[in-house]
Design an enzyme around this catalytic site. Structure first.
Site, PDB file in Angstrom:
ATOM      1  N   ASP A 126       6.622 -10.525   0.115  1.00 53.71           N
ATOM      2  CA  ASP A 126       7.363  -9.926  -0.861  1.00 53.71           C
ATOM      3  C   ASP A 126       8.798  -9.907  -1.484  1.00 53.71           C
ATOM      4  O   ASP A 126       9.344 -11.024  -1.541  1.00 53.71           O
ATOM      5  CB  ASP A 126       7.161  -8.523  -0.321  1.00 53.71           C
ATOM      6  CG  ASP A 126       6.428  -7.357  -0.917  1.00 53.71           C
ATOM      7  OD1 ASP A 126       6.997  -7.232  -2.226  1.00 53.71           O
ATOM      8  OD2 ASP A 126       6.428  -6.658   0.295  1.00 53.71           O
ATOM      9  N   ASP A 183       3.067  -1.200  -7.024  1.00 47.51           N
ATOM     10  CA  ASP A 183       1.780  -0.940  -5.391  1.00 47.51           C
ATOM     11  C   ASP A 183       1.094  -0.211  -6.321  1.00 47.51           C
ATOM     12  O   ASP A 183       0.961   1.007  -6.683  1.00 47.51           O
ATOM     13  CB  ASP A 183       2.568  -0.320  -4.614  1.00 47.51           C
ATOM     14  CG  ASP A 183       2.939  -1.445  -4.476  1.00 47.51           C
ATOM     15  OD1 ASP A 183       3.449  -1.966  -4.698  1.00 47.51           O
ATOM     16  OD2 ASP A 183       3.536  -1.093  -2.629  1.00 47.51           O
TER      17      ASP A 183
HETATM   18  C1  GLA Z   1       5.282  -3.596  -0.560  1.00 46.01           C
HETATM   19  C2  GLA Z   1       4.182  -4.516  -0.918  1.00 46.01           C
HETATM   20  C3  GLA Z   1       2.828  -3.855  -0.716  1.00 46.01           C
HETATM   21  C4  GLA Z   1       3.194  -3.930   0.677  1.00 46.01           C
HETATM   22  C5  GLA Z   1       4.636  -3.353   0.688  1.00 46.01           C
HETATM   23  C6  GLA Z   1       4.904  -3.153   2.326  1.00 46.01           C
HETATM   24  O1  GLA Z   1       5.639  -2.571  -1.593  1.00 46.01           O
HETATM   25  O2  GLA Z   1       4.316  -4.520  -2.786  1.00 46.01           O
HETATM   26  O3  GLA Z   1       2.190  -4.346  -0.938  1.00 46.01           O
HETATM   27  O4  GLA Z   1       3.118  -5.225   0.886  1.00 46.01           O
HETATM   28  O5  GLA Z   1       5.272  -3.407   0.260  1.00 46.01           O
HETATM   29  O6  GLA Z   1       5.749  -2.918   2.695  1.00 46.01           O
END
Ligand code: GLA
Length: 378
Positions: A126, A183
């Site tokens: 990430d 997301d």
């Molecule tokens: C980010 C990523 C998500 C998830 C969260 C976890 O927002 O884009 O897909 O993995 O972190 O905290």
């Protein structure tokens, strides 16, 4: 690690967020096998954020949460492997993960060695809490290099949300897939927003480094960590079809232990999965709407398939049914070729031969059609 098809699997984040534990993960492994998901191609079981203790041990190693994973990750990986599945985990380029657990910054080689020792096959990496003094691509290169040398084949899944023109440098990091957007949430508005962002900018979504449109929300029905009202059956169908045609990795995000028949019908549609997993892994392209017949909200995509077949997807993002027209001239089949298409719609199984060089079909609001097409003599 070279990856020839978009990876497929299940990921804990969409539904479970921080509420993960060993028993639930084992049940999910069982459900992936017993529910026919592994047979359909979903092979990676990935634990996302929130699996670790808040602090590393005295030697600087990551430590799995004693409460959530009392037997540690090696034992869990062994269980997942015993089911014929592959085991995925999560870390981050920063000093913390997005949810505030230890990230791999300045521990890249140490953590890659830990993941290898635990039997990890997939690492989602990430983009939170990153050092602003180091270029983002360097952070991915560090972990890419560490994974390549760790002695185990670990698929590197980069999650930099398409930031800093990720598509320009991602292939230099060893990543097999890269997140193109922010997301996803389980509602039409977010799906539409993400789809818009990627549809007119189809970059690097082919063999070796697939463009990841984020985990699927199909079947969440508004429940869980990113559940926000949910979507209808046709909207989930459209989401799945678009992800499949765009060569996105297909990572299930719902609780498959409780999947209803509608969810299974979508996630286990072998014909649509075959469009995603086609060995040619050709980049999809979009074509113009003909003569203003299709309204603004309709998008048409074409993808070449192995053996000379084609996939044609028609996606109606508008609020009304649209009369859609695909002109075969635009995909290399003007009447002068003496060829036309025999098409099969993969959600209904309906087949027909295209006459007069145009494939005409109504497509409902928030709905799609996806055709597998064979080139035939007129
Ligand atoms: C980010 C990523 C998500 C998830 C969260 C976890 O927002 O884009 O897909 O993995 O972190 O905290």
């Amino acid at each position: 690690m070279i990856v020839n098809r978009p990876p497929m699997g299940w990921n804990s984040w969409n539904t479970f967020g921080e509420n993960i534990n060993e028993d639930m993960i084992k049940e999910m492994a069982d459900a992936m096998v017993e529910g026919g998901y592994l047979d359909a191609g979903y092979e990676y079981l990935v634990i996302d954020d929130c699996w670790a203790e808040l602090h590393r041990d005295e030697k600087g190693n990551l430590v799995p949460s004693k409460e959530k994973f009392p037997n540690g990750m090696k034992a869990l990986a062994d269980y997942v492997h015993s089911k014929g599945l592959k085991f995925g985990m999560y870390s981050c380029v920063g000093f913390l993960t997005c949810a505030g657990y230890p990230g791999s910054y300045d521990h890249e080689f140490q953590d890659a060695a830990t993941f290898a020792e635990w039997g990890v096959d997939f690492l989602k990496y990430d983009f939170c809490y990153r050092a602003i003094t180091v270029k983002q691509k360097m952070l991915y290169r560090r972990m890419g290099l560490a994974l390549e040398g760790c002695g185990r084949d670990i698929l590197f899944s980069a999650c930099s949300w398409g930031r800093d023109e990720t598509e320009k440098w991602i292939q230099s990091t060893g990543a097999a897939m890269w997140r193109k957007t922010g997301d996803i949430n389980d509602r039409w508005g977010t799906f539409h927003y993400l789809a818009d962002k990627v549809m007119d900018n189809i970059t690097s979504c082919s063999r070796g480094c697939f463009g990841d449109l984020d985990m699927l929300t199909v079947g969440m029905n508004g429940k869980g960590n990113v559940g926000q009202g949910g979507m209808t059956f046709n909207e989930y169908k459209m989401h799945f079809t678009l992800w499949a045609q765009m060569n996105s990795p297909l990572m299930i995000g719902c609780d498959i232990r409780e999947a209803d028949e509608e969810t299974r019908k979508i996630l286990l549609n072998k014909d649509v999965i075959a469009i995603n997993q086609d060995p040619l892994t050709a980049m999809p392209y979009n074509i113009e709407h003909y003569g203003g017949w299709n309204n603004e909200g309709v998008k048409i995509y074409v993808k070449h398939l192995s053996g000379g077949d084609l996939a044609i997807g028609i996606y109606n993002f508008s609020e009304e049914e649209a009369p859609c027209i695909v002109t075969l001239d635009l995909i290399g089949l003007p009447p002068s070729t003496g060829k036309t298409l025999r098409v099969k719609e993969l959600w209904t199984g309906t087949e027909k031969t295209v006459a007069n060089g145009v494939l005409r079909t109504p497509v409902g609001a928030h709905d799609c059609k996806i055709y597998r097409c064979k080139v035939i003599d007129i």
